[in-house]
Design a protein around this motif. Structure first.
Motif, PDB file in Angstrom:
ATOM      1  N   ASN A  81      27.030 -42.432  27.000  1.00 51.85           N
ATOM      2  CA  ASN A  81      26.834 -41.040  26.590  1.00 51.85           C
ATOM      3  C   ASN A  81      27.892 -40.632  25.569  1.00 51.85           C
ATOM      4  O   ASN A  81      27.597 -39.962  24.587  1.00 51.85           O
ATOM      5  CB  ASN A  81      26.914 -40.102  27.798  1.00 51.85           C
ATOM      6  CG  ASN A  81      25.583 -39.982  28.515  1.00 51.85           C
ATOM      7  OD1 ASN A  81      25.451 -40.417  29.652  1.00 51.85           O
ATOM      8  ND2 ASN A  81      24.594 -39.442  27.835  1.00 51.85           N
ATOM      9  N   ILE A  82      29.129 -41.067  25.829  1.00 45.88           N
ATOM     10  CA  ILE A  82      30.216 -40.706  24.905  1.00 45.88           C
ATOM     11  C   ILE A  82      29.974 -41.358  23.539  1.00 45.88           C
ATOM     12  O   ILE A  82      30.068 -40.696  22.499  1.00 45.88           O
ATOM     13  CB  ILE A  82      31.582 -41.104  25.499  1.00 45.88           C
ATOM     14  CG1 ILE A  82      31.845 -40.292  26.769  1.00 45.88           C
ATOM     15  CG2 ILE A  82      32.705 -40.885  24.483  1.00 45.88           C
ATOM     16  CD1 ILE A  82      33.044 -40.747  27.575  1.00 45.88           C
ATOM     17  N   HIS A  83      29.619 -42.654  23.553  1.00 41.61           N
ATOM     18  CA  HIS A  83      29.305 -43.328  22.284  1.00 41.61           C
ATOM     19  C   HIS A  83      28.178 -42.611  21.553  1.00 41.61           C
ATOM     20  O   HIS A  83      28.235 -42.393  20.349  1.00 41.61           O
ATOM     21  CB  HIS A  83      28.867 -44.780  22.552  1.00 41.61           C
ATOM     22  CG  HIS A  83      29.998 -45.676  22.901  1.00 41.61           C
ATOM     23  ND1 HIS A  83      29.848 -47.009  23.176  1.00 41.61           N
ATOM     24  CD2 HIS A  83      31.329 -45.427  23.026  1.00 41.61           C
ATOM     25  CE1 HIS A  83      31.025 -47.548  23.449  1.00 41.61           C
ATOM     26  NE2 HIS A  83      31.935 -46.600  23.375  1.00 41.61           N
ATOM     27  N   THR A  88      26.441 -39.631  17.108  1.00 40.80           N
ATOM     28  CA  THR A  88      25.570 -38.556  16.636  1.00 40.80           C
ATOM     29  C   THR A  88      26.354 -37.551  15.796  1.00 40.80           C
ATOM     30  O   THR A  88      25.900 -37.100  14.751  1.00 40.80           O
ATOM     31  CB  THR A  88      24.900 -37.847  17.826  1.00 40.80           C
ATOM     32  OG1 THR A  88      24.226 -38.827  18.592  1.00 40.80           O
ATOM     33  CG2 THR A  88      23.910 -36.809  17.353  1.00 40.80           C
ATOM     34  N   MET A  89      27.573 -37.230  16.269  1.00 42.52           N
ATOM     35  CA  MET A  89      28.412 -36.311  15.488  1.00 42.52           C
ATOM     36  C   MET A  89      28.678 -36.910  14.108  1.00 42.52           C
ATOM     37  O   MET A  89      28.575 -36.228  13.087  1.00 42.52           O
ATOM     38  CB  MET A  89      29.758 -36.089  16.207  1.00 42.52           C
ATOM     39  CG  MET A  89      29.725 -35.150  17.383  1.00 42.52           C
ATOM     40  SD  MET A  89      29.112 -33.514  16.962  1.00 42.52           S
ATOM     41  CE  MET A  89      30.513 -32.884  16.025  1.00 42.52           C
ATOM     42  N   THR A 171      20.568 -44.363  18.497  1.00 38.25           N
ATOM     43  CA  THR A 171      21.315 -43.206  17.991  1.00 38.25           C
ATOM     44  C   THR A 171      20.833 -42.817  16.598  1.00 38.25           C
ATOM     45  O   THR A 171      20.682 -41.625  16.297  1.00 38.25           O
ATOM     46  CB  THR A 171      22.819 -43.525  17.918  1.00 38.25           C
ATOM     47  OG1 THR A 171      23.207 -44.132  19.134  1.00 38.25           O
ATOM     48  CG2 THR A 171      23.620 -42.271  17.694  1.00 38.25           C
ATOM     49  N   LEU A 172      20.583 -43.821  15.758  1.00 37.86           N
ATOM     50  CA  LEU A 172      20.126 -43.514  14.405  1.00 37.86           C
ATOM     51  C   LEU A 172      18.733 -42.889  14.426  1.00 37.86           C
ATOM     52  O   LEU A 172      18.460 -41.941  13.682  1.00 37.86           O
ATOM     53  CB  LEU A 172      20.134 -44.780  13.540  1.00 37.86           C
ATOM     54  CG  LEU A 172      21.536 -45.304  13.197  1.00 37.86           C
ATOM     55  CD1 LEU A 172      21.449 -46.547  12.343  1.00 37.86           C
ATOM     56  CD2 LEU A 172      22.353 -44.229  12.488  1.00 37.86           C
ATOM     57  N   VAL A 173      17.849 -43.437  15.269  1.00 40.88           N
ATOM     58  CA  VAL A 173      16.514 -42.853  15.377  1.00 40.88           C
ATOM     59  C   VAL A 173      16.625 -41.403  15.842  1.00 40.88           C
ATOM     60  O   VAL A 173      15.983 -40.500  15.309  1.00 40.88           O
ATOM     61  CB  VAL A 173      15.631 -43.666  16.354  1.00 40.88           C
ATOM     62  CG1 VAL A 173      14.333 -42.933  16.647  1.00 40.88           C
ATOM     63  CG2 VAL A 173      15.351 -45.047  15.788  1.00 40.88           C
ATOM     64  N   ASP A 257      21.921 -47.750  28.879  1.00 43.22           N
ATOM     65  CA  ASP A 257      21.822 -46.929  30.080  1.00 43.22           C
ATOM     66  C   ASP A 257      22.737 -45.714  29.938  1.00 43.22           C
ATOM     67  O   ASP A 257      23.933 -45.849  29.714  1.00 43.22           O
ATOM     68  CB  ASP A 257      22.252 -47.771  31.286  1.00 43.22           C
ATOM     69  CG  ASP A 257      21.818 -47.163  32.599  1.00 43.22           C
ATOM     70  OD1 ASP A 257      20.896 -46.326  32.570  1.00 43.22           O
ATOM     71  OD2 ASP A 257      22.388 -47.522  33.640  1.00 43.22           O
ATOM     72  N   VAL A 258      22.155 -44.520  30.036  1.00 45.40           N
ATOM     73  CA  VAL A 258      22.951 -43.291  29.989  1.00 45.40           C
ATOM     74  C   VAL A 258      22.794 -42.566  31.325  1.00 45.40           C
ATOM     75  O   VAL A 258      22.001 -42.992  32.177  1.00 45.40           O
ATOM     76  CB  VAL A 258      22.510 -42.370  28.825  1.00 45.40           C
ATOM     77  CG1 VAL A 258      22.877 -42.976  27.494  1.00 45.40           C
ATOM     78  CG2 VAL A 258      21.032 -42.082  28.901  1.00 45.40           C
ATOM     79  N   LEU A 259      23.517 -41.486  31.503  1.00 50.66           N
ATOM     80  CA  LEU A 259      23.458 -40.784  32.788  1.00 50.66           C
ATOM     81  C   LEU A 259      22.033 -40.355  33.116  1.00 50.66           C
ATOM     82  O   LEU A 259      21.615 -40.407  34.267  1.00 50.66           O
ATOM     83  CB  LEU A 259      24.398 -39.576  32.761  1.00 50.66           C
ATOM     84  CG  LEU A 259      25.887 -39.938  32.707  1.00 50.66           C
ATOM     85  CD1 LEU A 259      26.733 -38.698  32.479  1.00 50.66           C
ATOM     86  CD2 LEU A 259      26.325 -40.651  33.975  1.00 50.66           C
ATOM     87  N   GLY A 260      21.283 -39.949  32.090  1.00 46.04           N
ATOM     88  CA  GLY A 260      19.907 -39.499  32.309  1.00 46.04           C
ATOM     89  C   GLY A 260      19.032 -40.598  32.892  1.00 46.04           C
ATOM     90  O   GLY A 260      18.288 -40.374  33.851  1.00 46.04           O
TER      91      GLY A 260
END
Lengths: 311, 438
Positions: A81-83, A88-89, A171-173, A257-260
């Motif tokens: 999630n942090i990555h 994204t930023m 992330t790019l998508v 895998d993210v928290l979601g």
């Protein structure tokens, strides 16, 4: 008598807004606040069958945060999630800012570009996740074919299956999908900056970068705050795009895998029925997610607000 | 938003008031009874005719089920059965909610093993051992999928069995003069020949972890020792770090050079497509593929063989598992009629219709399989072993399936050795699997 009536009228007039807020508040409470609090509450129970079991205090939270392999999955998801947020930023929001800066100069066809850049925003996540999966497919995907035509076939990869590229690709998508939003917010922010400020600074001899750094940036802070906080909330709640492109297991080998997805898998089981449901542990994940998102958004907003300027 | 408005929204008083409102409303809702209530489906309409509702996740089989039901209704004109399928992925949630609210169906389609046990243990199902005499003659593996491990009672009539093996394209094989391999080395030779001729030997990808579990189920049992190892590991006498299991994983890894280019990004549907379009010569997968392969490319000459053992003459084991079963809800108001229907679902006549219509393997004794590949597959299942993770290790979190699927992705990505995969599986299972605690 008249006095009372008029004061009652005054009271009504003053507080009539309550009547307008109530329906929305009711809906908000029933559909957002109640589920939220109840899921916090469920985190304290054993609930791995179809009926709620015994109260077990903080056991689910302990398991999640301190017991391998549950905590390994949790912290790996948190790291992703942090990555996801940082990338994204760096990509989505910087590109959005660049677009806004260019468009705010009033170049020819600005509104056409604006529409084009905003277009992906209107598409459904599932549809574009599927489309991008096809584009990035190693066998019939257009992307690797394109690389081959320009003589870069050495760069071709199974983008979504390679552990090193899967999360950056998603992330790019995702950035491609949402870039229109920061662009619009920044554009609105830029247009609100009075032109005289720039003029005055220019007369004082400020050049392009200095102008941006000293005038534009500080006055754009409110927009930057909003975009950052919303990006943070969106990225830490991310689920759909990863589910659409990698499934609920956040593959390959948990690389996306993210928290979601961890929450979804734990609470509802995997879509193929490969795992059972553990609503207790799932609720604990949801609760921790909520605490992280709430605390950081709150502190982040306070910190960034303090750096905003009024003019 | 101007500063004043922001100040108002974030001021502590306003937040406190909101919080109080919210808490109050939650407290008033929490202890309430479940809102769902029973819907009397058409019961009042025809007093003499009993209607049974029958829930399923097989939306795609509605036409076939209507046929089965017509056959039943012809024999029992006093009963009508209403087939109501729900979306596969939402079925569990809908069924749980309905049973808890008392509005469930009379006849329930149940998933195997850990998939149905929570319902049985919560008292939502009728035990069928004495009530369905035909169950005595069912083979052990399918029946085990409907038996609760705690009380040992059977709660469903199994409806289909799946098995895992290797499909091949007969056309491609005969073009290069290849024969079905009988040993592991012959199998690798076949793969090498195909690769040298520019044909993708195996249509396997690793993007969808669950296809790796199917592959393990097809390939590994010959090397870990099939049912014997299964029994040991289920009882806790051995665990997954056992050299036999690791050997099975190593064999899987030997197949990697024969996967399609970019296999890390090849999904399940990509693999299916490559095999159907005759780009790849073999496909390691489940018996449930046959119908799809036939429909997508009727010209494809489909052959099948079991994953070969190390030496000639050793049994070639095929992993099998029951898909699910049909049970009766304990809330039914028509137990007598429901039992008539469930006994019908356990009879040979239904098994035959089921096999013919849906091209599946029926566990009901005496059913003749559909001629062709399906008959061959049923032949292969004569030497079978339980599909290890599904049958034994899907009762707790994290399940053996999830651990295996993801760790194998790690192995094919080069992040884990086969020993590392085994360690990761063990570390996850030992958290909840009691027999490993000894």
């Amino acid at each position: 008598m008249r006095v009372i009536a008029s004061s009652a009228g005054n009271f009504l007039r003053k507080h009539v807004y309550v009547a307008f807020i109530l329906p929305a508040l009711l809906i908000y409470v029933v559909f957002l606040v109640y589920p939220l609090l109840s899921s916090l509450y469920y985190g304290f129970f054993q609930w791995d069958g179809i009926t709620r079991g015994a109260f077990m205090g903080l056991a689910n939270f302990k398991k999640l945060l301190a017991e391998s392999p549950y905590n390994v999955r949790f912290f790996s998801a948190l790291k992703h999630n942090i990555h996801f947020f940082l990338m994204t930023m760096a990509v989505q929001n910087l590109v959005g800012l660049a677009f806004a800066l260019i468009l705010s100069r009033g170049i020819r066809g600005a509104s056409v570009y604006q529409t084009i850049f905003f277009m992906p925003y209107t598409m459904s996540v599932i549809v574009l996740g599927f489309l991008w999966s096809l584009i990035l497919n190693p066998t019939w995907g257009v992307f690797n074919k394109l690389l081959a035509t320009v003589g870069l076939s050495g760069l071709a990869r199974p983008w979504l299956g390679d552990m090193a590229t899967a999360l950056p690709a998603i992330t790019l998508v995702n950035a491609w999908h949402w870039v229109g939003f920061p662009m619009l917010v920044f554009l609105a922010g830029l247009e609100a900056i009075p032109a005289e400020l720039h003029e005055a600074a220019r007369l004082d001899g400020a050049g392009g970068w200095k102008l941006f750094r000293r005038i534009t940036m500080p006055l754009l802070m409110p927009s930057i705050t909003i975009v950052t906080i919303l990006t943070f909330i969106g990225n830490f709640n991310a689920f759909e795009i990863i589910f659409a492109m990698e499934g609920s297991s956040g593959g390959p080998y948990y690389a996306t895998d993210v928290l979601g997805t961890l929450f979804y898998r734990t609470a509802f089981g995997e879509a193929g029925g490969f795992s059972g449901q553990d609503i207790g542990l799932g609720s604990a994940i949801a609760a921790v997610m909520f605490v992280i998102i709430f605390a950081i958004s709150y502190l982040g907003t306070r910190f960034m607000r303090s750096r905003e300027m009024q003019y | 938003m101007d500063g004043k408005m922001r100040g108002f929204l974030t001021s502590p008083t306003v937040l406190l008031v909101l919080l109080a409102l919210v808490t109050l409303s939650v407290l008033s809702v929490l202890p309430g009874p479940p809102v769902l209530s029973g819907l009397p489906v058409g019961r009042a309409l025809a007093a003499e005719k009993v209607e049974l509702t029958f829930w399923s996740w097989r939306t795609e089989d509605t036409v076939a089920y209507d046929k089965f039901i017509k056959a039943f209704e012809a024999k029992h004109p006093e009963i009508t059965v209403k087939f109501m399928p729900y979306k596969n992925t939402e079925y569990n949630t809908i069924l749980s909610a309905a049973l808890q609210g008392g509005s469930g169906p009379d006849i329930v389609q149940l998933r195997s093993y850990g998939g149905f046990e929570p319902y049985a243990e919560a008292g939502y199902l009728v035990p069928l051992d004495e009530k369905v005499p035909a169950l005595k003659d069912f083979p052990a593996i399918p029946l085990s999928g409907a038996r609760d491990r705690k009380d040992g009672k059977v709660y469903g009539v199994p409806f289909a069995v799946q098995s895992l093996q290797i499909f091949y394209n007969k056309g491609i094989f005969s073009k290069f003069g290849l024969k079905e391999p009988r040993t592991w080395d012959e199998f690798l030779d076949v793969c090498k020949t195909l690769k040298s001729k520019g044909v993708i030997p195996l249509a396997q990808g690793t993007k969808d972890g669950w296809t790796l579990e199917s592959m393990t189920g097809a390939v590994a049992p010959n090397f870990y020792g099939g049912t014997q190892f299964f029994n040991e590991v289920v009882k806790g006498k051995a665990d997954f770090r056992d050299p036999r299991f690791v050997a099975g994983l190593k064999k899987l890894k030997e197949l990697e050079p024969f996967f399609p280019p970019g296999y890390l990004g090849i999904s399940y549907t990509d693999a299916q497509m490559m095999f159907v379009q005759e780009m790849a010569a073999m496909f390691i997968g489940g018996s449930y593929e046959v119908g799809y392969f036939n429909r997508q490319n009727p010209a494809l000459k489909l052959g099948v063989f079991p994953a070969p053992p190390q030496k000639k003459g050793e049994p070639a084991l095929v992993s099998v598992y029951p898909d699910g079963s049909f049970g009766i809800s304990a809330q039914t108001k028509h137990l007598k009629e429901a039992l008539l229907f469930i006994n019908f679902l356990a009879a040979r006549e239904f098994g035959q219709m089921f096999t013919d219509e849906l091209k599946q393997i029926s566990p009901i004794p005496g059913v003749t399989p559909v001629p062709g590949v399906m008959t061959e597959i049923v032949g292969l299942t004569k030497s079978s072993t339980p599909y290890i993770m599904l049958v034994g290790f899907r009762y707790g979190q994290p399940t053996g399936s999830v651990l295996l699927q993801n760790a194998l992705q790690g192995m094919f990505a080069g992040k884990l050795t086969s020993e590392g995969v085994a360690d990761e599986i063990h570390a996850g299972l030992v958290k909840w699997y009691q027999p490993f605690h000894k």
